[in-house]
Design an enzyme around this catalytic site. Structure first.
Site, short mmCIF file in Angstrom:
data_model
loop_
_atom_site.label_atom_id
_atom_site.label_comp_id
_atom_site.label_asym_id
_atom_site.label_seq_id
_atom_site.Cartn_x
_atom_site.Cartn_y
_atom_site.Cartn_z
N SER A 145 20.89 -2.81 -36.15
CA SER A 145 19.64 -2.20 -35.68
C SER A 145 19.07 -1.30 -36.78
O SER A 145 19.78 -0.96 -37.74
CB SER A 145 19.96 -1.35 -34.45
N TYR A 158 23.88 4.45 -28.58
CA TYR A 158 23.36 3.25 -29.24
C TYR A 158 23.41 3.42 -30.76
O TYR A 158 23.86 2.54 -31.48
CB TYR A 158 21.93 2.99 -28.75
P1 NAD Z 1 17.58 -8.06 -24.31
O1 NAD Z 1 17.73 -6.92 -23.36
O2 NAD Z 1 16.50 -9.05 -24.07
O3 NAD Z 1 18.96 -8.83 -24.48
C1 NAD Z 1 20.20 -8.20 -24.45
C2 NAD Z 1 21.26 -9.25 -24.14
O4 NAD Z 1 22.53 -8.61 -24.05
C3 NAD Z 1 21.01 -9.94 -22.79
O5 NAD Z 1 21.38 -11.28 -22.87
C4 NAD Z 1 21.96 -9.19 -21.88
O6 NAD Z 1 22.35 -9.94 -20.74
C5 NAD Z 1 23.14 -8.97 -22.82
N1 NAD Z 1 24.03 -7.94 -22.30
C6 NAD Z 1 23.76 -6.62 -22.13
N2 NAD Z 1 24.81 -6.02 -21.51
C7 NAD Z 1 25.74 -7.00 -21.29
C8 NAD Z 1 27.02 -7.03 -20.67
N3 NAD Z 1 27.58 -5.93 -20.15
N4 NAD Z 1 27.68 -8.19 -20.61
C9 NAD Z 1 27.14 -9.33 -21.13
N5 NAD Z 1 25.93 -9.37 -21.70
C10 NAD Z 1 25.24 -8.21 -21.78
O7 NAD Z 1 17.36 -7.37 -25.71
P2 NAD Z 1 17.26 -7.94 -27.19
O8 NAD Z 1 16.25 -7.11 -27.85
O9 NAD Z 1 17.11 -9.42 -27.22
O10 NAD Z 1 18.69 -7.50 -27.76
C11 NAD Z 1 19.56 -8.37 -28.44
C12 NAD Z 1 20.33 -7.58 -29.49
O11 NAD Z 1 19.43 -7.11 -30.48
C13 NAD Z 1 21.03 -6.33 -28.95
O12 NAD Z 1 22.27 -6.17 -29.59
C14 NAD Z 1 20.09 -5.22 -29.33
O13 NAD Z 1 20.74 -3.97 -29.44
C15 NAD Z 1 19.62 -5.72 -30.69
N6 NAD Z 1 18.38 -5.15 -31.20
C16 NAD Z 1 17.20 -5.28 -30.55
C17 NAD Z 1 16.06 -4.71 -31.11
C18 NAD Z 1 14.71 -4.82 -30.46
O14 NAD Z 1 13.77 -4.20 -30.96
N7 NAD Z 1 14.53 -5.57 -29.38
C19 NAD Z 1 16.13 -4.03 -32.31
C20 NAD Z 1 17.36 -3.92 -32.95
C21 NAD Z 1 18.47 -4.50 -32.39
#
Ligand code: NAD
Length: 253
Positions: A145, A158
């Site tokens: 991130s 986080y």
């Molecule tokens: P999202 O909320 O759409 O997806 C998150 C995923 O993690 C989902 O599939 C959810 O079911 C799964 N998850 C969460 N808790 C869980 C649990 N206890 N057991 C099993 N699965 C679980 O969000 P996203 O943005 O697609 O996030 C994906 C990754 O990218 C994450 O690691 C997030 O921290 C990271 N990220 C996102 C951003 C952003 O701007 N969206 C930026 C940096 C990093």
């Protein structure tokens, strides 16, 4: 020819949290490049399964709550049973809890650290052991991130977890490079997914964030497709322990 090095025909990838958002885009990208996909999901990945199968690739799902590690042997077994091996692990699943640090509670701390860091480490370990059994090498891609680099606001667990993911990526690359295992990370910038919905709905924070993204837009899940295929492919064989920012220039600002 160089483009052949990006092809992933016949490879098998586990992608955690691929029912939606960034995980879904990365699973589809890997399938477009030739992979069969094993999902590890809390919610049913119906749409992702359809997309992957429409590309003529196999899709197997294992249900899991990744706050716990008990499912790890099952997902490795599922990959081997259905597709015969494992080549790639993408640790995408992640969770975020927002609260002032002064009020942050232990349950939220544990949930975030368990999903984003503890389970990530033990999945990396299980994948590396499987690569070792196969004598094949392999590729691990962790999702970091901007808060692997910066402090953030109101997300202390986080930030701690994602900073640790970047450190862990380097530590594991050091130990496993001789096994032919590459461990890298992608640090997405501010992307349009449910993870950032609250942030995008906060008019003031949203304007502040957009104002400092040099590209002038939030990132889209599709923006991760090229980077994940690259890091999963033979084209990245000498890239190890590195965290690639895909952030529209945010960190350069
Ligand atoms: P999202 O909320 O759409 O997806 C998150 C995923 O993690 C989902 O599939 C959810 O079911 C799964 N998850 C969460 N808790 C869980 C649990 N206890 N057991 C099993 N699965 C679980 O969000 P996203 O943005 O697609 O996030 C994906 C990754 O990218 C994450 O690691 C997030 O921290 C990271 N990220 C996102 C951003 C952003 O701007 N969206 C930026 C940096 C990093």
């Amino acid at each position: 020819m160089v483009l052949d090095k990006f092809k992933l025909e016949g490879r098998v990838a586990i992608v955690t949290g691929c029912n939606t958002g960034l995980g879904q885009a990365m699973a589809v990208a890997l399938a477009e490049a030739g992979c069969d996909i094993v999902g590890l999901n809390f919610s049913e990945p119906t749409e992702t399964k359809q997309y992957v199968e429409a590309l003529g690739r196999g899709f197997e799902n294992v249900h899991a709550d990744l706050r716990k590690t008990d499912v790890i042997p099952t997902v490795i077994e599922a990959a081997v049973k259905r597709f015969g091996k494992l080549d790639i692990l993408v640790n995408n699943a992640g969770t975020i809890r927002r609260s002032d640090a002064i009020d942050f509670n232990e349950q939220d701390w544990d949930d975030v650290i368990n999903v984003n860091l503890r389970t990530v480490f033990f999945l990396c370990q299980a994948a590396a052991r499987q690569f070792q059994r196969q004598n094949s090498g392999g590729k691990i891609i962790n999702i970091a991130s901007m808060l692997s680099f910066q402090g953030g606001v109101r997300v202390p667990a986080y930030t701690a977890s994602k900073s640790a993911v970047m450190g862990l990526t380097k530590a594991l690359a050091n130990e496993w490079a001789t096994l032919g295992v590459n461990v890298n990370a992608i640090a997405p910038g501010y992307m349009e997914t449910s993870n950032t919905q609250a942030l995008r709905e906060d008019t003031q924070r949203s304007a502040e964030i957009l104002g400092r993204i040099p590209s002038g837009r939030w990132g889209l899940p599709e923006d991760l497709k090229g980077p994940v295929v690259f890091l999963a492919s033979d084209a990245a064989d000498y890239v190890n322990g590195y965290t690639v920012a895909v952030d529209g220039g945010w960190l350069a600002r």
